[in-house]
Design an enzyme around this catalytic site. Structure first.
Site, PDB file in Angstrom:
ATOM      1  N   HIS A 170       0.918  -1.294   0.005  1.00 32.88           N
ATOM      2  CA  HIS A 170      -0.069   0.097  -0.118  1.00 32.88           C
ATOM      3  C   HIS A 170       1.066   1.171  -0.023  1.00 32.88           C
ATOM      4  O   HIS A 170       0.639   2.149  -0.763  1.00 32.88           O
ATOM      5  CB  HIS A 170      -0.848  -0.049   1.383  1.00 32.88           C
ATOM      6  CG  HIS A 170      -1.887   1.275   1.504  1.00 32.88           C
ATOM      7  ND1 HIS A 170      -3.136   1.135   1.102  1.00 32.88           N
ATOM      8  CD2 HIS A 170      -1.543   2.257   1.928  1.00 32.88           C
ATOM      9  CE1 HIS A 170      -3.561   2.387   1.290  1.00 32.88           C
ATOM     10  NE2 HIS A 170      -2.748   2.985   1.861  1.00 32.88           N
ATOM     11  N   GLU A 171       1.869   1.338   0.903  1.00 27.57           N
ATOM     12  CA  GLU A 171       2.608   2.438   0.823  1.00 27.57           C
ATOM     13  C   GLU A 171       3.614   2.597  -0.226  1.00 27.57           C
ATOM     14  O   GLU A 171       3.985   3.848  -0.574  1.00 27.57           O
ATOM     15  CB  GLU A 171       3.602   2.536   2.403  1.00 27.57           C
ATOM     16  CG  GLU A 171       2.593   2.346   3.624  1.00 27.57           C
ATOM     17  CD  GLU A 171       1.570   3.534   3.438  1.00 27.57           C
ATOM     18  OE1 GLU A 171       1.887   4.659   2.928  1.00 27.57           O
ATOM     19  OE2 GLU A 171       0.770   3.386   4.274  1.00 27.57           O
ATOM     20  N   HIS A 225       1.596   4.724  -2.802  1.00 27.06           N
ATOM     21  CA  HIS A 225       2.008   6.021  -2.392  1.00 27.06           C
ATOM     22  C   HIS A 225       3.302   6.510  -3.104  1.00 27.06           C
ATOM     23  O   HIS A 225       3.531   7.719  -3.640  1.00 27.06           O
ATOM     24  CB  HIS A 225       1.800   6.205  -0.941  1.00 27.06           C
ATOM     25  CG  HIS A 225       0.287   6.417  -0.371  1.00 27.06           C
ATOM     26  ND1 HIS A 225      -0.546   7.176  -1.065  1.00 27.06           N
ATOM     27  CD2 HIS A 225      -0.230   5.718   0.598  1.00 27.06           C
ATOM     28  CE1 HIS A 225      -1.527   6.827  -0.182  1.00 27.06           C
ATOM     29  NE2 HIS A 225      -1.625   6.120   0.760  1.00 27.06           N
ATOM     30  N   GLU A 236      -4.547   8.211  -2.671  1.00 21.89           N
ATOM     31  CA  GLU A 236      -5.053   6.833  -2.022  1.00 21.89           C
ATOM     32  C   GLU A 236      -5.395   5.999  -3.318  1.00 21.89           C
ATOM     33  O   GLU A 236      -5.283   4.633  -3.183  1.00 21.89           O
ATOM     34  CB  GLU A 236      -6.330   7.177  -1.254  1.00 21.89           C
ATOM     35  CG  GLU A 236      -6.374   5.932  -0.472  1.00 21.89           C
ATOM     36  CD  GLU A 236      -5.453   5.550   0.555  1.00 21.89           C
ATOM     37  OE1 GLU A 236      -5.420   4.494   1.135  1.00 21.89           O
ATOM     38  OE2 GLU A 236      -4.419   6.449   0.939  1.00 21.89           O
TER      39      GLU A 236
END
Length: 498
Positions: free
Chosen positions: A265-266, A269, A294
């Site tokens: 997930h990160e 980003h 997001e």
């Protein structure tokens, strides 16, 4: 105004805004340090440092000279990109000039101090210990909202702090659709009788093994270690620029997928930050859209990291780094990564589908609290009431309830971005499929092709377009929940034999 400003107001404006950006990025590094490496005793000094930087940044942004330069730029012969820069700066300048500098400094100091108070209160599951701090933060944000627009309700004003170019009406429309469509789907999945695999029950995985695994998955996906790093923090986050985008994760001994999905997930980003134009660093053309951020993390976490194709490719690496998973199969790993568990009480540990009920809960509580319909003492009970309504469970204590997120120490009105991200990720994936064989790229470990598509269609634009328009430029239509619901019905219907 100086002669140089008169001769080239855009160049002067750009120079001024770059200084603001550099101060903000230095603030970001101090925040990163506070959450990752700073000793606990450093909080008092850090609060003063952050307060000073925030106040200085605010003063630079609100100088009369900025307004004068913007007015001069309006009369100048600028490119479309330069006019986009001026549009973004004017919006921020006009909003900032309505807020006194001392209020900005007071909030920055209170926010920094609040992070340690929150950590301690969460550790003790004691909302009463955090309540006075939370109410103080609310007072400061309400005061800010009143300066910006005394005629408006507090929540819509603070929402625009986070997502100024994606109308709240658009988000509410998406939320209304999800409120109508998601509960029946979740109920059908629950009632299907299908039980998905839980291969890690009864096992524990040392942090050292998990840390090596998470470095490996970042490598696997193509993380640029020359411009980033991976650390542990209480709450996973990403911080940085197109030159230095750092990610964090956290480790649960009993669940290796928790850290793995957080890292992916990160990583998503970070791909956005690292994909921004380097030669536009310092101005809006080199800055990401918060409203869109997001979607990048959700794309990598869900549309890459939770697919069969990913597990077919990654399973050998997973088994190489963790002990006790030698018999794990692709299908078992895929099921474990996608199992729904509505009984879960923690947002960051929620499954992909019921996660959005956690966001709706926070959206409702925030709005009621900020608009004065809910007192701080009523927050825990209201939280528990909505969790029961949306998910059919209630927290065992405040740490599982209204203390579980750090977000209120820094801002209000930001939670909708998480569901918007999932909705937009599905819409972007559908558009990507028109150009690429997405599953084939994952199977063949051609992740660079996925990143390049996102860079071409999203990252490289920076803030040239407002978020609503950027969605249309990237996908051919405005934001809609249709693609997310189609994706959810197909994926989970297959998994649960609907």
């Amino acid at each position: 105004m100086a002669t140089a400003d008169t001769d080239d107001p855009y160049a002067a404006l750009r120079d001024h805004v770059e200084r603001i950006t550099y101060l903000r990025d230095a603030t970001g590094l101090l925040n990163w340090d506070q959450q990752v490496t700073m000793p606990e005793g450093g909080s008092p000094a850090r609060a003063k440092q952050l307060s000073t930087l925030s106040g200085t940044t605010h003063d630079l942004l609100t100088e009369d000279r900025v307004g004068e330069l913007l007015d001069a730029c309006e009369a100048a012969d600028l490119t479309d990109e330069q006019r986009a820069v001026c549009r973004e700066i004017r919006r921020e300048h006009e909003r900032a000039t309505s807020v006194p500098s001392d209020l900005v400094s007071r909030h920055a100091e209170a926010s920094s101090e609040a992070q340690q108070v929150w950590q301690d209160a969460k550790a003790d599951a004691d909302f009463e210990a955090f309540a006075p701090t939370l109410d103080r933060l609310r007072e400061l944000r309400v005061e800010r909202a009143e300066h910006i627009d005394p005629r408006a309700d507090t929540y819509p004003t603070l929402y625009e702090d986070n997502m100024p170019t994606l109308p709240l009406e658009t988000v509410e429309r998406v939320f209304d659709t999800l409120r109508e469509e998601l509960p029946p789907l979740v109920a059908a999945l629950r009632e299907s009788g299908t039980e998905l695999a839980r291969p890690f029950e009864g096992q524990t995985f040392p942090e050292a093994e998990q840390a090596a695994l998470n470095e490996a998955v970042a490598d696997f996906l193509g993380y640029d270690w020359d411009r980033g790093r991976l650390d542990a923090s209480p709450h996973p986050f990403t911080s940085g620029t197109q030159f230095d985008a750092r990610i964090t994760t956290r480790y649960k001994p009993e669940d290796p997928l928790d850290a793995l999905t957080a890292t992916i997930h990160e990583f998503g980003h970070a791909t956005y930050q690292l994909g921004l134009p380097r030669d536009e660093y310092g101005v809006p053309l080199g800055s990401a859209r918060f409203e869109v951020h997001e979607s990048q993390s959700r794309f990598w976490e869900n549309h890459v990291g939770r697919t069969r194709a990913f597990w077919e490719a990654f399973l050998p690496t997973f088994q190489e780094h963790l002990s006790g998973v030698e018999d794990l199969t692709v299908e078992t790993a895929y099921e474990a990564a996608n199992r729904i568990y509505p009984e879960n009480r923690i947002r960051v540990e929620a499954d992909e589908l019921t996660y959005h009920m956690h966001i709706l809960l926070r959206h409702d509580v925030e709005r009621e609290y900020l608009d004065g319909d809910l007192s701080v003492d009523e927050v825990p009970a209201r939280w528990n009431e909505l969790m029961d309504e949306y998910l059919g469970v209630t927290p065992d204590d405040d740490a599982e309830g209204c203390l579980q997120d750090i977000h209120w120490t820094t801002r209000f009105g930001g939670f909708p971005s998480y569901t918007v991200g999932s909705v937009l990720a599905a819409q972007l994936t559908a558009a990507m499929r028109e150009d690429l064989d997405v599953e084939g790229c994952i199977s063949d470990r051609e992740f660079d092709r996925l990143r390049e598509w996102m860079t071409d269609n999203v990252h490289r634009h920076g803030q040239r377009y407002e978020a609503d328009e950027l969605v249309a430029v990237a996908t051919g239509e405005r934001l809609t929940a249709d693609y997310f619901l189609e994706y959810a019905r197909e994926k989970f219907g297959d998994l649960y034999d609907l």
